[in-house]
Design a protein around this motif. Sequence first.
Motif, PDB file in Angstrom:
ATOM      1  N   ALA A 167       0.936  -1.148   0.188  1.00 44.07           N
ATOM      2  CA  ALA A 167      -0.061   0.211   0.641  1.00 44.07           C
ATOM      3  C   ALA A 167       0.687   1.317   0.329  1.00 44.07           C
ATOM      4  O   ALA A 167       1.963   1.175   0.816  1.00 44.07           O
ATOM      5  CB  ALA A 167      -0.569  -0.401   1.370  1.00 44.07           C
ATOM      6  N   SER A 168       0.057   2.487  -0.277  1.00 43.93           N
ATOM      7  CA  SER A 168       0.959   3.832  -0.570  1.00 43.93           C
ATOM      8  C   SER A 168       1.105   3.795   0.911  1.00 43.93           C
ATOM      9  O   SER A 168       0.385   4.395   1.661  1.00 43.93           O
ATOM     10  CB  SER A 168       0.752   4.583  -1.123  1.00 43.93           C
ATOM     11  OG  SER A 168      -0.729   5.389  -1.133  1.00 43.93           O
ATOM     12  N   PRO A 178      -3.891  -1.704   7.475  1.00 42.76           N
ATOM     13  CA  PRO A 178      -4.777  -3.900   8.270  1.00 42.76           C
ATOM     14  C   PRO A 178      -3.332  -4.295   8.543  1.00 42.76           C
ATOM     15  O   PRO A 178      -2.675  -4.267   8.329  1.00 42.76           O
ATOM     16  CB  PRO A 178      -5.103  -4.491   6.827  1.00 42.76           C
ATOM     17  CG  PRO A 178      -4.559  -3.625   5.698  1.00 42.76           C
ATOM     18  CD  PRO A 178      -4.245  -2.444   6.207  1.00 42.76           C
ATOM     19  N   ARG A 179      -3.868  -4.960  10.193  1.00 37.76           N
ATOM     20  CA  ARG A 179      -2.444  -5.538  10.669  1.00 37.76           C
ATOM     21  C   ARG A 179      -3.473  -7.117  10.570  1.00 37.76           C
ATOM     22  O   ARG A 179      -2.049  -8.212  11.138  1.00 37.76           O
ATOM     23  CB  ARG A 179      -3.069  -4.529  12.159  1.00 37.76           C
ATOM     24  CG  ARG A 179      -2.976  -3.676  12.367  1.00 37.76           C
ATOM     25  CD  ARG A 179      -0.891  -3.385  12.201  1.00 37.76           C
ATOM     26  NE  ARG A 179      -0.775  -1.236  12.123  1.00 37.76           N
ATOM     27  CZ  ARG A 179       0.401  -1.617  12.167  1.00 37.76           C
ATOM     28  NH1 ARG A 179       1.244  -1.933  12.414  1.00 37.76           N
ATOM     29  NH2 ARG A 179       0.551   0.089  12.735  1.00 37.76           N
ATOM     30  N   GLY A 233      -2.521   5.768  -4.287  1.00 39.24           N
ATOM     31  CA  GLY A 233      -3.448   5.615  -3.712  1.00 39.24           C
ATOM     32  C   GLY A 233      -4.788   4.628  -3.319  1.00 39.24           C
ATOM     33  O   GLY A 233      -6.427   4.943  -2.378  1.00 39.24           O
ATOM     34  N   MET A 234      -5.524   4.315  -4.277  1.00 39.20           N
ATOM     35  CA  MET A 234      -6.184   4.103  -4.496  1.00 39.20           C
ATOM     36  C   MET A 234      -6.513   2.248  -3.911  1.00 39.20           C
ATOM     37  O   MET A 234      -8.004   3.017  -3.696  1.00 39.20           O
ATOM     38  CB  MET A 234      -6.570   3.407  -6.416  1.00 39.20           C
ATOM     39  CG  MET A 234      -6.105   4.993  -7.300  1.00 39.20           C
ATOM     40  SD  MET A 234      -6.522   4.465  -9.130  1.00 39.20           S
ATOM     41  CE  MET A 234      -8.052   3.038  -9.254  1.00 39.20           C
ATOM     42  N   GLY A 235      -5.438   1.864  -3.750  1.00 47.50           N
ATOM     43  CA  GLY A 235      -5.882   0.463  -2.515  1.00 47.50           C
ATOM     44  C   GLY A 235      -4.852   0.170  -2.250  1.00 47.50           C
ATOM     45  O   GLY A 235      -3.728   0.576  -2.619  1.00 47.50           O
ATOM     46  N   ILE A 236      -4.648  -0.968  -1.671  1.00 46.76           N
ATOM     47  CA  ILE A 236      -3.856  -2.018  -1.296  1.00 46.76           C
ATOM     48  C   ILE A 236      -4.087  -3.698  -2.380  1.00 46.76           C
ATOM     49  O   ILE A 236      -4.601  -3.912  -3.366  1.00 46.76           O
ATOM     50  CB  ILE A 236      -4.582  -2.987  -0.431  1.00 46.76           C
ATOM     51  CG1 ILE A 236      -4.540  -1.562   0.981  1.00 46.76           C
ATOM     52  CG2 ILE A 236      -3.769  -3.965   0.179  1.00 46.76           C
ATOM     53  CD1 ILE A 236      -5.075  -2.915   2.072  1.00 46.76           C
ATOM     54  N   ILE A 256       3.013  -4.218   3.895  1.00 47.20           N
ATOM     55  CA  ILE A 256       2.372  -4.821   4.632  1.00 47.20           C
ATOM     56  C   ILE A 256       1.929  -5.950   5.423  1.00 47.20           C
ATOM     57  O   ILE A 256       2.307  -6.356   4.131  1.00 47.20           O
ATOM     58  CB  ILE A 256       0.727  -3.969   4.721  1.00 47.20           C
ATOM     59  CG1 ILE A 256       0.170  -3.962   3.643  1.00 47.20           C
ATOM     60  CG2 ILE A 256       1.280  -2.779   4.613  1.00 47.20           C
ATOM     61  CD1 ILE A 256      -0.812  -3.879   3.650  1.00 47.20           C
ATOM     62  N   LEU A 257       0.992  -6.155   6.438  1.00 49.08           N
ATOM     63  CA  LEU A 257       1.302  -7.628   6.323  1.00 49.08           C
ATOM     64  C   LEU A 257       2.168  -8.904   5.711  1.00 49.08           C
ATOM     65  O   LEU A 257       1.844  -9.258   5.957  1.00 49.08           O
ATOM     66  CB  LEU A 257      -0.105  -8.488   5.572  1.00 49.08           C
ATOM     67  CG  LEU A 257      -1.179  -7.172   6.168  1.00 49.08           C
ATOM     68  CD1 LEU A 257      -2.359  -8.023   4.708  1.00 49.08           C
ATOM     69  CD2 LEU A 257      -2.028  -7.791   7.457  1.00 49.08           C
TER      70      LEU A 257
END
Length: 301
Positions: A167-168, A178-179, A233-236, A256-257
């Motif tokens: 993600a940005s 998100p964790r 920044g449109m999404g993951i 992330i994650l």
Amino acid sequence: MDKLNNMQVLCRIVELGTFAAVAREMDLSAMMISKYIAQLEESLGVALLNRTTRKISLTEAGEVYYHRSKQLLDDFSELDESTSQLGRNVKGTLKISASIDFGGLYMVSAIEAYQQVYPDVKIMMTLHNSQVNLSEGSIDLSILVTDSLDLGVVARKIAETRLCTFASPAYIRQYGEPRTIEELKFHHCLYNTDTPHKDYWIYRVEKEEVKIKTTWRFASNNGRALCQAAALGMGITQAPELSVATYLAQRQLVEILQDYRIPTLAIYATYLQRRFMPAKLTTFVDFLIRYFAEIDIHQPE
């Protein structure tokens, strides 16, 4: 030689699907292609093709004749190549396919380096994410980024990458990070329509692989477009790390994650086993293994 030529025409009609496509490839008229097939059918005394206004298909006799002809033509090609290699001159045309991201980012430079060593080998590369049926004979070598392989192919690992989630920083500031993978259902996801896992994302939870079906907001069959969308920044997005190396280096994307990341994905050079392996194929695969051992595909060039 007329029979051999007509066999070649039949095989290409089956592989390309139309008389017109074969005519263009061979720089002949469609009428001449039709004449070759008529000659072949007359000499055999059977119909090989069913012709309708919409499609061409093989008759029962045509099915048998096509597969045997294909094998014979491959044998002739291998005979020519094996004889030419007695002079230690590696040459010929090598037809390869590769995934859009890996092929576009890394294969051109690898091919350029290979042709510095083997200048008489011509390489035709097709980029797409669909798995190729090598038995059809239109492709000699397929480069796959995958965690699963078809049976009956030779697969040699040339490199590896990681399947990660990105993600940005701007997206994270606006929507939070998100964790857990369960939290993905509350986020905008960017979906690749052309992967082996379809609309599922793959993670590892306590040593077991799990599939998560995300709710996507933007979808594309092109990994570069999805990386750009994520950077905006449109999404993951979930993608092989090799696809996002430049974005990571410029801090446009962050991983992330990480705790749910699956083990590495292998990048394979795959081809059919043959009685005789053309030197253009073996030298190219051997070269790719050495080439990618010396570079880091996760560092932008």
